[in-house]
Design a protein around this motif. Structure first.
Motif, PDB file in Angstrom:
ATOM      1  N   PRO A 162       0.045   8.480   8.603  1.00  0.00           N
ATOM      2  CA  PRO A 162      -0.474   7.768   9.770  1.00  0.00           C
ATOM      3  C   PRO A 162       0.424   6.568  10.082  1.00  0.00           C
ATOM      4  CG  PRO A 162      -2.115   7.876   8.000  1.00  0.00           C
ATOM      5  CD  PRO A 162      -0.851   8.465   7.483  1.00  0.00           C
ATOM      6  N   PRO A 163       0.491   6.144  11.336  1.00  0.00           N
ATOM      7  CA  PRO A 163       1.364   5.022  11.687  1.00  0.00           C
ATOM      8  C   PRO A 163       0.923   3.687  11.087  1.00  0.00           C
ATOM      9  CG  PRO A 163       0.097   5.738  13.592  1.00  0.00           C
ATOM     10  CD  PRO A 163      -0.177   6.720  12.499  1.00  0.00           C
ATOM     11  N   THR A 164      -0.358   3.581  10.719  1.00  0.00           N
ATOM     12  CA  THR A 164      -0.837   2.364  10.053  1.00  0.00           C
ATOM     13  C   THR A 164      -1.786   2.758   8.931  1.00  0.00           C
ATOM     14  OG1 THR A 164      -2.705   2.103  11.565  1.00  0.00           O
ATOM     15  CG2 THR A 164      -0.679   0.915  12.127  1.00  0.00           C
ATOM     16  N   TRP A 165      -1.930   1.858   7.981  1.00  0.00           N
ATOM     17  CA  TRP A 165      -2.860   2.014   6.864  1.00  0.00           C
ATOM     18  C   TRP A 165      -3.388   0.633   6.572  1.00  0.00           C
ATOM     19  CZ3 TRP A 165      -5.281   5.936   4.836  1.00  0.00           C
ATOM     20  CH2 TRP A 165      -5.823   5.866   3.569  1.00  0.00           C
ATOM     21  N   TYR A 166      -4.693   0.463   6.564  1.00  0.00           N
ATOM     22  CA  TYR A 166      -5.299  -0.861   6.451  1.00  0.00           C
ATOM     23  C   TYR A 166      -4.691  -1.817   7.483  1.00  0.00           C
ATOM     24  CZ  TYR A 166      -7.626   0.708   2.245  1.00  0.00           C
ATOM     25  OH  TYR A 166      -8.406   1.387   1.363  1.00  0.00           O
ATOM     26  N   TYR A 188       8.289   8.565   1.141  1.00  0.00           N
ATOM     27  CA  TYR A 188       9.179   9.023   0.071  1.00  0.00           C
ATOM     28  C   TYR A 188       8.491  10.209  -0.582  1.00  0.00           C
ATOM     29  CZ  TYR A 188      12.066   9.474  -3.989  1.00  0.00           C
ATOM     30  OH  TYR A 188      12.896   9.994  -4.944  1.00  0.00           O
ATOM     31  N   LYS A 189       9.083  11.351  -0.452  1.00  0.00           N
ATOM     32  CA  LYS A 189       8.505  12.606  -0.911  1.00  0.00           C
ATOM     33  C   LYS A 189       7.091  12.748  -0.353  1.00  0.00           C
ATOM     34  CE  LYS A 189      11.598  13.317  -4.771  1.00  0.00           C
ATOM     35  NZ  LYS A 189      11.746  13.707  -6.160  1.00  0.00           N
ATOM     36  N   LYS A 190       6.071  12.680  -1.186  1.00  0.00           N
ATOM     37  CA  LYS A 190       4.706  12.914  -0.687  1.00  0.00           C
ATOM     38  C   LYS A 190       3.931  11.638  -0.396  1.00  0.00           C
ATOM     39  CE  LYS A 190       4.315  17.407  -2.853  1.00  0.00           C
ATOM     40  NZ  LYS A 190       3.595  18.258  -3.791  1.00  0.00           N
ATOM     41  N   HIS A 191       4.503  10.464  -0.705  1.00  0.00           N
ATOM     42  CA  HIS A 191       3.784   9.199  -0.528  1.00  0.00           C
ATOM     43  C   HIS A 191       4.284   8.429   0.694  1.00  0.00           C
ATOM     44  CE1 HIS A 191       2.657   9.918  -4.771  1.00  0.00           C
ATOM     45  NE2 HIS A 191       1.570   9.262  -4.419  1.00  0.00           N
ATOM     46  N   CYS A 192       3.350   7.846   1.419  1.00  0.00           N
ATOM     47  CA  CYS A 192       3.635   6.997   2.568  1.00  0.00           C
ATOM     48  C   CYS A 192       3.497   5.537   2.127  1.00  0.00           C
ATOM     49  CB  CYS A 192       2.646   7.281   3.699  1.00  0.00           C
ATOM     50  SG  CYS A 192       2.583   9.011   4.181  1.00  0.00           S
ATOM     51  N   PHE A 193       4.418   4.679   2.559  1.00  0.00           N
ATOM     52  CA  PHE A 193       4.434   3.277   2.151  1.00  0.00           C
ATOM     53  C   PHE A 193       4.216   2.377   3.361  1.00  0.00           C
ATOM     54  CE2 PHE A 193       6.350   5.527  -1.241  1.00  0.00           C
ATOM     55  CZ  PHE A 193       5.964   4.844  -2.381  1.00  0.00           C
ATOM     56  N   TRP A 209       0.833  -1.192   0.000  1.00  0.00           N
ATOM     57  CA  TRP A 209       0.000   0.000   0.000  1.00  0.00           C
ATOM     58  C   TRP A 209       0.866   1.239   0.000  1.00  0.00           C
ATOM     59  CZ3 TRP A 209      -0.638  -4.058   3.362  1.00  0.00           C
ATOM     60  CH2 TRP A 209      -1.824  -4.800   3.233  1.00  0.00           C
ATOM     61  N   TYR A 210       0.346   2.275  -0.586  1.00  0.00           N
ATOM     62  CA  TYR A 210       0.913   3.615  -0.459  1.00  0.00           C
ATOM     63  C   TYR A 210      -0.234   4.594  -0.635  1.00  0.00           C
ATOM     64  CZ  TYR A 210       0.579   4.096  -5.520  1.00  0.00           C
ATOM     65  OH  TYR A 210       0.106   4.160  -6.797  1.00  0.00           O
ATOM     66  N   PHE A 211      -0.057   5.761  -0.106  1.00  0.00           N
ATOM     67  CA  PHE A 211      -1.000   6.826  -0.390  1.00  0.00           C
ATOM     68  C   PHE A 211      -0.354   8.159  -0.074  1.00  0.00           C
ATOM     69  CE2 PHE A 211      -1.838   6.984   4.058  1.00  0.00           C
ATOM     70  CZ  PHE A 211      -2.605   8.099   4.340  1.00  0.00           C
ATOM     71  N   ARG A 212      -1.009   9.210  -0.502  1.00  0.00           N
ATOM     72  CA  ARG A 212      -0.487  10.568  -0.359  1.00  0.00           C
ATOM     73  C   ARG A 212      -1.402  11.355   0.583  1.00  0.00           C
ATOM     74  NH1 ARG A 212       0.531  14.725  -5.390  1.00  0.00           N
ATOM     75  NH2 ARG A 212       1.032  16.524  -4.102  1.00  0.00           N
ATOM     76  N   PRO A 213      -1.030  11.447   1.848  1.00  0.00           N
ATOM     77  CA  PRO A 213      -1.865  12.203   2.787  1.00  0.00           C
ATOM     78  C   PRO A 213      -1.617  13.704   2.643  1.00  0.00           C
ATOM     79  CG  PRO A 213       0.057  11.401   3.916  1.00  0.00           C
ATOM     80  CD  PRO A 213       0.129  10.858   2.500  1.00  0.00           C
ATOM     81  N   GLN A 214      -2.509  14.485   3.184  1.00  0.00           N
ATOM     82  CA  GLN A 214      -2.311  15.929   3.176  1.00  0.00           C
ATOM     83  C   GLN A 214      -1.307  16.364   4.247  1.00  0.00           C
ATOM     84  OE1 GLN A 214      -5.929  18.161   3.151  1.00  0.00           O
ATOM     85  NE2 GLN A 214      -6.593  17.276   1.221  1.00  0.00           N
TER      86      GLN A 214
END
Length: 142
Positions: free
Chosen positions: A110-114, A122-127, A101-106
């Motif tokens: 967050p410490p967890t996703w799904y 990495y830059k604007k995306h969280c993995f 998973w990855y996403f771009r939060p504003q």
């Protein structure tokens, strides 16, 4: 040698996804998006059971926001095709090496996703990569 079966049209499709999802993140950012996609095909766990092809992975419902925007449907360029081929051939980079998973939060990641832990931003995306309990296979795919 490819780690997933991919015809040229599949590589071109993946290239379009890389550009549409992460062009602003540079070549590494696009490679990371490709890593997540290839991981989803190879892992066969969690929300990604039964995915076997690049088109199945890309068009899985609610998987990628890019497929609902016109930019995704423009012709793939040589640069993105080369990056897509690298991911199809098994090149993986941190923080997406085992990420599904990855996403771009504003704001902050967050410490967890799904319910899966954050690896890094990495830059604007969280993995996010699955725990071994959720998806042991992701750690055995290469």
């Amino acid at each position: 040698m490819a780690v997933v079966k991919a015809r040229q049209q599949d590589v071109d499709l993946l290239a379009r996804l890389l550009r549409a999802e992460a062009e602003g993140e540079g070549e590494k950012g696009m490679i990371l998006v490709g890593n997540v996609g290839i991981n989803r095909i190879r892992a066969n766990c969690s929300d990604f059971k039964g995915l076997r092809t690049i088109p199945q992975m890309i068009y899985q419902p609610h998987a990628f926001e890019a497929v609902i925007h016109g930019y995704f449907y423009q012709k793939a360029r040589d640069r993105e095709k080369r990056l897509a081929k690298r991911t199809v051939n098994g090149e993986r980079q941190w923080p997406a090496k085992f990420s599904l998973w990855y996403f771009r939060p504003q704001g902050d990641c967050p410490p967890t996703w799904y319910n899966q832990p954050l690896v890094a931003r990495y830059k604007k995306h969280c993995f996010y990569q699955p725990t071994a309990t959720e998806c042991e296979n992701i750690y055995n795919t290469f």
